[in-house]
Design an enzyme around this catalytic site. Structure first.
Site, PDB file in Angstrom:
ATOM      1  CG  ASP A   1      61.481  32.434 -17.805  1.00 42.31           C
ATOM      2  OD1 ASP A   1      60.738  32.657 -18.785  1.00 42.31           O
ATOM      3  OD2 ASP A   1      62.162  33.319 -17.260  1.00 42.31           O
TER       4      ASP A   1
ATOM      5  CE1 TYR B   1      66.780  39.907 -17.657  1.00 38.59           C
ATOM      6  CE2 TYR B   1      65.115  39.297 -16.034  1.00 38.59           C
ATOM      7  CZ  TYR B   1      65.777  40.257 -16.777  1.00 38.59           C
ATOM      8  OH  TYR B   1      65.437  41.572 -16.627  1.00 38.59           O
TER       9      TYR B   1
ATOM     10  NE  ARG C   1      45.291  43.905  -2.933  1.00 44.06           N
ATOM     11  CZ  ARG C   1      44.518  44.535  -2.054  1.00 44.06           C
ATOM     12  NH1 ARG C   1      44.461  45.853  -2.035  1.00 44.06           N
ATOM     13  NH2 ARG C   1      43.791  43.856  -1.187  1.00 44.06           N
TER      14      ARG C   1
ATOM     15  CE  LYS D   1      61.908  40.748 -21.835  1.00 48.90           C
ATOM     16  NZ  LYS D   1      61.399  40.799 -20.472  1.00 48.90           N
TER      17      LYS D   1
END
Length: 380
Positions: free
Chosen positions: A174, A102, A49, A199
């Site tokens: 973004d 978005y 982690r 993406k």
């Protein structure tokens, strides 16, 4: 030595394996690491982690291609956004967001962080006076999408960075729609870049992920602390797939752009299309800014159809090569109805999108096949 984008995407953080000479970073499918004595970490690794060598390779590559001091990989784009907000904001702080954003990002602000006491105002980011008027002493972030999702609006990153910094705020961009190949927000003054690496960076619709890249190393360390404390990290196989996708981002984006430009030409000439939204068009309100800050204009195209929402839905249902589905940026072409799909969470809000809008993610297939598919779908 200064390396070009494609060289960085292929080599940054990806030295051949010192044991075997493997040119591809291994998938370190391990949760923990043998320590060299109590507190004696081998190469800084103790628990996956906190850090994993496969994820480290991806994070170093992402930082390199965005020109940042620190890159961080997350389990999704929204996990990256959440970690950023909880790192730099506190209850009663304020954020300026795009009035065209978005739907998932809007949901995070409106349904999750607003309950935590974080305030936001949607503003047309192309209007610098409107942005300046929305800023307060409590504004911690100007949050930018450029191009926006799904209306493909353009914001002037350098001008907004100046407004943010004059106000003591951060500029967060973004960069998912443009990708680091087409746009470099940190070089234009942004403080943090956000990606849904699902993406264009991943590029093959086979992995979900997110990333943050910070310009300042100190902020990067704060983000890394919260990444570990909150735990929504990219797993080693996800990091490996994303890193594989990043290697070919440059050549893929060139083909995405080539195909998108041809699709735009078809749509402009079609009698059933009432408006085409693409920043590469000279009549687009943000064209000059986009031409200044982007290498090319991207693979995303939106358009509006005669016949309203019902006809827009039918166009989405009639395509064969353009797959009806959410997401974007993969090698295959996708089509969707934002109002009922990716942006349904914005219905009834200032971010609601037109019902007659169709969004395309133009892939890298043979362009004549894509044009024929759209022509059939638009015919009545």
């Amino acid at each position: 030595m200064t390396n070009g984008f494609e060289t960085l995407a292929i080599h940054a953080g990806q030295e051949p394996d010192p044991v075997t000479g493997a040119v591809v970073p291994p998938i370190y499918a391990t949760s923990t690491y043998k320590q060299d004595g109590v507190g004696g970490l081998r190469s800084g690794y103790e628990y996956s982690r906190s850090a994993n060598p496969t994820r480290t390779a991806l994070e170093e590559a992402l930082a390199a291609v965005e020109g940042g001091a620190r890159g961080l990989a997350f389990a999704s784009g929204l996990a990256a956004e959440d970690a950023l907000l909880r790192t730099v904001c506190a209850p009663q702080d304020h954020i300026v967001i795009p009035n065209d954003a978005y739907g998932g990002t809007y949901r995070l602000f409106a349904k999750v962080h607003q309950r935590w006491g974080l305030h936001y105002d949607p503003v047309p980011l192309g209007d610098l006076d409107a942005v300046a008027s929305a800023l307060t002493q409590k504004t911690k972030i100007i949050w930018v999408e450029t191009p926006t999702n799904p209306l493909l609006g353009i914001a002037d990153i350098a001008a907004l960075a100046q407004l943010a910094h004059d106000n003591g705020s951060l500029l967060v961009v973004d960069n998912t729609f443009a990708s680091p190949y087409l746009q470099q927000p940190l070089a234009l003054g942004a403080d943090v870049v956000v990606h849904s690496t699902t993406k264009y960076v991943g590029g093959h619709s086979d992995v979900v992920g997110g990333a943050l890249v910070a310009a300042d190393r100190g902020l990067g360390e704060e983000l890394a602390y919260h990444q570990n404390a909150m735990g929504a990290v990219a797993g080693p196989f996800d990091a490996w797939l994303t890193l594989r996708g990043l290697k070919t981002l440059g050549v893929r984006m060139d083909r995405h752009c080539d195909n998108a430009e041809r699709v735009v030409d078809l749509l402009l000439a079609h009698p059933r299309v009432t408006q085409v939204l693409y920043p590469g068009l000279g009549e687009h309100a943000g064209h000059e800014v986009a031409a200044k800050q982007m290498k090319r204009f991207g693979g995303m195209v939106s358009f509006r159809v005669a016949g309203g929402e019902d006809e827009a839905v039918e166009v989405c249902n009639r395509t064969k090569l353009f797959t009806l589905g959410e997401s974007l940026g993969g090698v295959e072409s996708l089509i969707e109805h934002p109002g009922r799909m990716t942006h349904a969470s914005a219905a009834g809000s200032p971010l609601e999108v037109p019902g007659d809008l169709v969004r395309l993610s133009v892939g890298i297939e043979t362009i004549d096949d894509l044009l024929a598919d759209l022509t059939r779908a638009l015919a009545r």
